[in-house]
Structure formats: structure tokens, C-alpha cells
Scaffold this active site. Structure first.
Site, PDB file in Angstrom:
ATOM      1  N   ARG A   1       0.823  -1.210   0.000  1.00 46.30           N
ATOM      2  CA  ARG A   1       0.000   0.000   0.000  1.00 46.30           C
ATOM      3  C   ARG A   1       0.859   1.263   0.000  1.00 46.30           C
ATOM      4  O   ARG A   1       0.344   2.367   0.209  1.00 46.30           O
ATOM      5  CB  ARG A   1      -0.931   0.013   1.217  1.00 46.30           C
ATOM      6  CG  ARG A   1      -2.221  -0.774   1.000  1.00 46.30           C
ATOM      7  CD  ARG A   1      -3.101  -0.843   2.243  1.00 46.30           C
ATOM      8  NE  ARG A   1      -3.355   0.439   2.849  1.00 46.30           N
ATOM      9  CZ  ARG A   1      -2.906   0.830   4.040  1.00 46.30           C
ATOM     10  NH1 ARG A   1      -2.139   0.038   4.769  1.00 46.30           N
ATOM     11  NH2 ARG A   1      -3.217   2.008   4.533  1.00 46.30           N
ATOM     12  N   LYS A   2       2.139   1.122  -0.235  1.00 40.83           N
ATOM     13  CA  LYS A   2       3.029   2.284  -0.339  1.00 40.83           C
ATOM     14  C   LYS A   2       2.892   2.879  -1.739  1.00 40.83           C
ATOM     15  O   LYS A   2       3.767   2.744  -2.601  1.00 40.83           O
ATOM     16  CB  LYS A   2       4.468   1.884  -0.047  1.00 40.83           C
ATOM     17  CG  LYS A   2       4.687   1.426   1.395  1.00 40.83           C
ATOM     18  CD  LYS A   2       6.114   0.964   1.629  1.00 40.83           C
ATOM     19  CE  LYS A   2       6.308   0.483   3.062  1.00 40.83           C
ATOM     20  NZ  LYS A   2       7.679  -0.030   3.312  1.00 40.83           N
ATOM     21  N   THR A   3       1.761   3.527  -1.949  1.00 41.61           N
ATOM     22  CA  THR A   3       1.433   4.095  -3.257  1.00 41.61           C
ATOM     23  C   THR A   3       1.272   5.608  -3.141  1.00 41.61           C
ATOM     24  O   THR A   3       1.146   6.155  -2.051  1.00 41.61           O
ATOM     25  CB  THR A   3       0.132   3.483  -3.805  1.00 41.61           C
ATOM     26  OG1 THR A   3      -0.910   3.649  -2.823  1.00 41.61           O
ATOM     27  CG2 THR A   3       0.302   1.995  -4.097  1.00 41.61           C
TER      28      THR A   3
END
Length: 318
Positions: A156-158
Site C-alpha cells: 500500500r506504499k502508493t
């Protein structure tokens, strides 16, 4: 330069005429994509389009050029920018293809003011999506080369507001997206466990609300936590920041006791060291750098005009 460009374009496109340039476009929610594109257009043009007034509405064609090596991704988003502006896009390269610079990728035809209105938004999108896809392709090829059985996944490191594009780019190159958001799978991380006070309690609480349709994953720092999570019903344990030798030993012990448990490795894993984390008892390797800190691919969109080189060569002193 024009002859070289034509030769490259012909070599890429000699045996194909593509109608739908994106194999995966149908997985995207059309309304969400349209809302994203409209928000980008609104951000870039909140009031008067004075540059558009200068060029007018006459019909023109622009050529999309790729000027650095990379994998093409983001085609549906590029398309949607221009269809919203009453322009037509004709692709000459399929999404997922490796592009060698300089090559002609697509043509955009429509009112020239609309082409220029969509230009920067569409380029920003495709440059970033292709950047993600290029990194993802390298990881996917490493997995294939070393014949590892598991899945490489994103995180989820977007980029805020850009997650759908970045996750889509992973799909294009055969890398798993991992969970899309907080609602699509429960992941209990260290902060959850520390606050709840107990791994087993946290898992049972999550199960009581999520029910049978939601998987629960627990981030674990040792085998005791992992066994507690599995015993409480967690389907997945993430062994976070384990050294490779300790990872494989722990994963084997967990698989012996819990054969159906999915084991994920994460933390400090990069292209240079990922082979150390491949192993028979590890099922998933999640990597933050797939969607964080990637390099973009260089594209440009130029109106085709006689006497002007669309490749925009460097200006040099006489």
C-alpha cells in the site's frame, strides 16, 4: 532522425494492428477511472484556457514518442484523458511491450486545443505507470529465471490519489497487487498487536467482524507470534525484516505445523537481494519499492507538422 524513427516504429508494429491496446482494461471500474481523469483535468484547468484560445479548435494529429527504455503501461488512463476531450487515440504498440527509444507509440487526433489540454496529464500518467511496470517486469523476470513458485507483490506504499494506476501497472507485468485498501484484506501490524495487547485476541476480533469472506494477515517478528496468529485463525503471516537464513528456517517450521498457512516475507527486499529470499516455504514476497521511489519513463506528445522534428533533439551551439 526521421528515417531512424520510422524504422523503429515499423519493427515494433510490422505484424500487428491493435484495436484494443490494453489486455487488462476491462478490470478497471469505468466510473472510477472517469472520475479520476476528470479530477486531473479540473486540477490542471480550474479556469480559463488561454493557451487553448491561442491555438484554436482546428483538427490536428500529435505523435506519442517514447524516449527512454521501458515497459508500456497506463494505456486505459491515457485513452480516457483524450476520450473525455473528444479526441481519438490510435495505438501502435501493445501495453506491456518493452519500448526501445526513440519509438512512435501512438497518435492522438482531435481539436488541437483539446490535445494540448490533455497532453501533460496523459503524459504524467503514462510515464509513472510505465515506470512502475518497468520495475515490476524486472522482478517478474528474476522470479521466472530462478523458477521460484511464489508471488511477488506490491504494497500500500502508493502515491495518494494514484493508487489505481500504480496497482494496475503491476498487473500489466504479472506482479500481484497485494491488498488494494484497508477494506479488501485485514492486515494486523505491530501497532494493532501492541494496542490490542495480544496476537490471538486481535485475530479473533478481526474475524468476528470480517467473517468468512475476509482474510486476516498478521505481521510477526518471531515464530511465537506467528504460531499464535495461525492458531487463532489467521490465513497469512508476514515475517517482517527477517534475515534470509532465519526467514527460511522459520517458514519451514511454520509450514510443518500449519501446512495451509500462507507465508509472506517483507522488509528490506530489493532487486539486488531478492534471490536470497526465494525459498520453498515462502509463498509471497512484498516489495515497497515497486510503487515507491520508481523512475519514470520519458514520453513526449508532439503535434505533427512538416519541417518540425517531433523527437525534439537537444539544441547545441553552432
Amino acid at each position: 532522425m526521421g528515417k531512424v524513427l520510422n524504422l523503429v516504429t515499423k519493427s515494433l508494429c510490422s505484424n500487428a494492428r491493435f484495436k484494443n491496446m490494453s489486455k487488462y482494461s476491462f478490470i478497471l471500474p469505468e466510473i472510477t477511472v472517469r472520475n479520476l481523469v476528470c479530477s486531473w483535468l479540473k486540477e490542471d484547468l480550474p479556469s480559463f484556457d488561454i493557451g487553448g484560445f491561442v491555438v484554436g479548435e482546428r483538427l490536428e494529429t500529435a505523435v506519442l514518442l517514447c524516449k527512454s527504455r521501458g515497459v508500456l503501461a497506463g494505456v486505459p488512463f491515457f485513452d480516457k484523458v483524450f476520450t473525455e476531450l473528444s479526441c481519438k487515440v490510435e495505438w501502435q504498440v501493445a501495453e506491456g511491450e518493452l519500448l526501445e527509444p526513440v519509438c512512435k507509440v501512438a497518435k492522438v487526433t482531435g481539436p488541437v486545443n483539446k490535445i494540448l489540454l490533455g497532453e501533460r496529464i496523459a503524459l504524467n500518467c503514462i510515464a509513472r505507470a510505465s515506470g512502475v511496470a518497468t520495475v515490476a517486469r524486472r522482478f517478474a523476470e528474476l522470479k521466472k529465471k530462478l523458477e521460484w513458485h511464489g508471488e511477488i507483490a506490491g504494497t500500500r506504499k502508493t502515491t495518494p490519489g494514484f493508487r489505481l494506476v500504480e496497482k494496475y501497472a503491476l498487473v500489466v507485468c504479472g506482479v500481484s497487487t497485494h491488498r488494494f485498501d484497508l477494506s479488501s484484506m485485514v492486515m494486523l501490524k505491530d501497532n494493532h498487536i501492541w494496542t490490542a495487547g495480544d496476537v490471538g485476541k486481535a485475530v479473533k476480533e478481526a474475524k468476528s467482524v470480517g467473517g468468512f469472506s475476509i482474510k486476516v494477515e498478521v505481521e510477526c517478528r518471531n515464530i511465537v507470534e506467528a504460531k499464535s496468529a495461525a492458531s487463532a485463525g489467521a490465513e497469512i503471516v508476514m515475517l517482517d525484516n527477517f534475515e534470509p537464513s532465519h526467514l527460511h528456517k522459520t517458514a519451514e517450521a511454520l509450514k510443518t505445523e500449519f501446512p495451509n498457512l500462507i507465508i509472506e516475507a517483507s522488509g528490506g527486499i530489493r532487486e539486488q537481494n531478492i534471490s536470497d529470499f526465494f525459498g520453498p516455504f515462502v509463498d509471497v514476497i512484498s516489495i515497497g519499492c515497486l510503487t515507491q521511489g520508481y523512475s519514470t519513463i520519458d514520453f513526449s506528445l508532439k503535434i505533427e507538422k512538416d519541417g518540425h522534428n517531433p523527437s525534439n533533439p537537444v539544441v547545441r551551439a553552432d
